[in-house]
Design an enzyme around this catalytic site. Structure first.
Site, PDB file in Angstrom:
ATOM      1  N   MET A   1       1.721   7.726  -8.017  1.00 15.27           N
ATOM      2  CA  MET A   1       2.056   6.678  -7.042  1.00 15.27           C
ATOM      3  C   MET A   1       1.648   5.319  -7.576  1.00 15.27           C
ATOM      4  SD  MET A   1       2.003   7.965  -3.327  1.00 15.27           S
ATOM      5  CE  MET A   1       2.645   9.570  -2.890  1.00 15.27           C
TER       6      MET A   1
ATOM      7  N   LEU B   1       0.818  -1.219   0.000  1.00 14.54           N
ATOM      8  CA  LEU B   1       0.000   0.000   0.000  1.00 14.54           C
ATOM      9  C   LEU B   1       0.848   1.263   0.000  1.00 14.54           C
ATOM     10  CD1 LEU B   1      -2.663  -1.134   2.646  1.00 14.54           C
ATOM     11  CD2 LEU B   1      -2.749  -1.357   0.145  1.00 14.54           C
ATOM     12  N   HIS B   2       0.326   2.285  -0.652  1.00  9.85           N
ATOM     13  CA  HIS B   2       0.973   3.599  -0.674  1.00  9.85           C
ATOM     14  C   HIS B   2      -0.106   4.663  -0.521  1.00  9.85           C
ATOM     15  CE1 HIS B   2      -0.513   3.749  -4.749  1.00  9.85           C
ATOM     16  NE2 HIS B   2       0.166   2.655  -5.056  1.00  9.85           N
ATOM     17  N   GLU B   3       0.323   5.910  -0.542  1.00  8.23           N
ATOM     18  CA  GLU B   3      -0.602   7.041  -0.328  1.00  8.23           C
ATOM     19  C   GLU B   3      -1.804   6.992  -1.283  1.00  8.23           C
ATOM     20  OE1 GLU B   3      -1.935   9.680   1.610  1.00  8.23           O
ATOM     21  OE2 GLU B   3      -0.358   8.751   2.776  1.00  8.23           O
ATOM     22  N   GLY B   4      -1.581   6.495  -2.506  1.00  6.86           N
ATOM     23  CA  GLY B   4      -2.682   6.405  -3.477  1.00  6.86           C
ATOM     24  C   GLY B   4      -3.783   5.481  -2.946  1.00  6.86           C
ATOM     25  N   HIS B   5      -3.378   4.318  -2.414  1.00  2.00           N
ATOM     26  CA  HIS B   5      -4.376   3.404  -1.836  1.00  2.00           C
ATOM     27  C   HIS B   5      -5.048   4.056  -0.627  1.00  2.00           C
ATOM     28  CE1 HIS B   5      -1.509   0.229  -3.512  1.00  2.00           C
ATOM     29  NE2 HIS B   5      -2.651  -0.072  -4.091  1.00  2.00           N
TER      30      HIS B   5
ATOM     31  N   GLN C   1      -4.315 -11.919 -13.586  1.00  2.00           N
ATOM     32  CA  GLN C   1      -4.188 -10.677 -14.353  1.00  2.00           C
ATOM     33  C   GLN C   1      -2.748 -10.395 -14.758  1.00  2.00           C
ATOM     34  OE1 GLN C   1      -5.838  -8.332 -10.915  1.00  2.00           O
ATOM     35  NE2 GLN C   1      -4.403  -6.774 -11.628  1.00  2.00           N
TER      36      GLN C   1
ATOM     37  N   SER D   1       2.613   0.884  -6.744  1.00  3.92           N
ATOM     38  CA  SER D   1       3.418  -0.107  -5.994  1.00  3.92           C
ATOM     39  C   SER D   1       4.673  -0.441  -6.778  1.00  3.92           C
ATOM     40  CB  SER D   1       2.605  -1.380  -5.761  1.00  3.92           C
ATOM     41  OG  SER D   1       1.439  -1.067  -5.046  1.00  3.92           O
TER      42      SER D   1
HETATM   43  O1  PAF Z   1      -5.792  -2.182  -9.249  1.00  6.21           O
HETATM   44  C1  PAF Z   1      -5.463  -3.223  -8.663  1.00  6.21           C
HETATM   45  O2  PAF Z   1      -4.723  -3.212  -7.662  1.00  6.21           O
HETATM   46  C2  PAF Z   1      -5.984  -4.568  -9.153  1.00  6.21           C
HETATM   47  O3  PAF Z   1      -6.071  -4.587 -10.532  1.00  6.21           O
HETATM   48  C3  PAF Z   1      -7.325  -4.971  -8.506  1.00  6.21           C
HETATM   49  C4  PAF Z   1      -8.432  -4.008  -8.860  1.00  6.21           C
HETATM   50  C5  PAF Z   1      -7.167  -5.047  -6.987  1.00  6.21           C
HETATM   51  C6  PAF Z   1      -7.739  -6.365  -9.009  1.00  6.21           C
HETATM   52  O4  PAF Z   1      -6.799  -7.330  -8.697  1.00  6.21           O
END
Ligand code: PAF
Length: 275
Positions: A175, A24-28, A52, A177
């Site tokens: 930002m 996680l970063h500031e964007g999250h 993905q 990861s």
């Molecule tokens: O944006 C992301 O971090 C990913 O694509 C998500 C939406 C969590 C799906 O795995």
């Protein structure tokens, strides 16, 4: 998680949900703060979704630190973290996917075949498990957000999808990861993504409307830096993501650039100032 969501819904709580892949970063955290505002209960998922990632992509090396993530999530008042094991999401016989027809045929979908099928499938699964009223995503992943909005509408999922503007470092770098992969030198080159978007916005304000000219300007600016390889620079319709020839109304400028081994994306809306 399904039992917990059921309990929350029976208690009449509204659920806000932020899906993430962790690190996680500031964007999250900005997404989570928005979620905190929009729901009674804020649920965050942390799941590095294997489906993905392409075979040559960074699934194996994707950065992970659950303790660090839990502390950060705690600091913004997250109520529940859902961090499933891969086997709990995909068993050996898994064979059902969510695939959109048109939106993945543009931008990142071209160089990452199957990526958005993986995203749409896992997000549908997460929605079915968490059962949120509202789900929050970053505008940095513009195509992902467009795909999720379309999917939620097409499948009548009855979830409000909220987009949050990109959070940037002080030098403009969006930002991500994956910024953690950049060397100091690469990090300097990575700023060119933001600078090229700014330049295009200025060009449009000065009256340039021709998409090819704007794309050339951005590509030249990015290309003048070391360690970069452009995947695409595109100007397209913000809803359909189809290329446009001229910037007359609002258009999306979207970029994907490899800086060293790291693939970065960014985007901005270009819009002529009304006369
Ligand atoms: O944006 C992301 O971090 C990913 O694509 C998500 C939406 C969590 C799906 O795995």
């Amino acid at each position: 998680m399904q039992q917990e969501s059921k309990r929350l819904l029976q208690a009449g709580k509204t659920i806000a949900f932020v899906p993430t892949m962790g690190w996680l970063h500031e964007g999250h955290l900005a997404l989570m703060r928005e979620g905190r505002r929009l729901g009674d209960t804020l649920i965050v998922s942390i799941f590095v979704n294997p489906t993905q990632f392409g075979p040559a992509e960074d699934f194996q090396t994707y950065p992970k630190d659950l303790d660090r993530d839990l502390n950060l999530a705690n600091s913004v008042g997250v109520d529940v973290i859902f961090a499933p094991e891969i086997g709990a999401m995909y068993d050996k016989a898994f064979q059902t996917h969510v695939d959109l027809e048109m939106l993945p045929r543009h931008l990142c979908g071209l160089s990452r075949p199957g990526h958005f099928r993986g995203v749409a499938t896992v997000v549908t699964k997460l929605f079915n498990i968490v059962r949120p009223h509202v789900a929050i995503f970053g505008e940095k992943d513009y195509q992902q957000l467009a795909i999720i909005r379309r999917m939620v509408h097409d499948l009548s999922l009855n979830i409000r999808v909220v987009g949050v503007p990109t959070v940037r470092e002080s030098d403009g770098l969006a930002m991500s990861s994956r910024n953690t992969y950049l060397s100091e030198d690469e990090r300097r080159s990575a700023q060119s993504l933001f600078h090229s978007l700014k330049q295009a916005q200025e060009n449009v304000a000065e009256g340039i409307r021709d998409a090819e000219e704007l794309i050339r300007g951005a590509s030249e600016l990015i290309g003048s830096h070391p360690h970069v390889k452009i995947d695409y620079v595109s100007i397209c319709d913000p809803e359909t993501l189809e290329d446009v020839d001229r910037v007359e109304g609002a258009a999306l400028m979207a970029l994907a650039v490899r800086v060293g081994k790291t693939r970065l994306i960014d985007n901005a809306i270009l819009k002529p100032i009304a006369d």
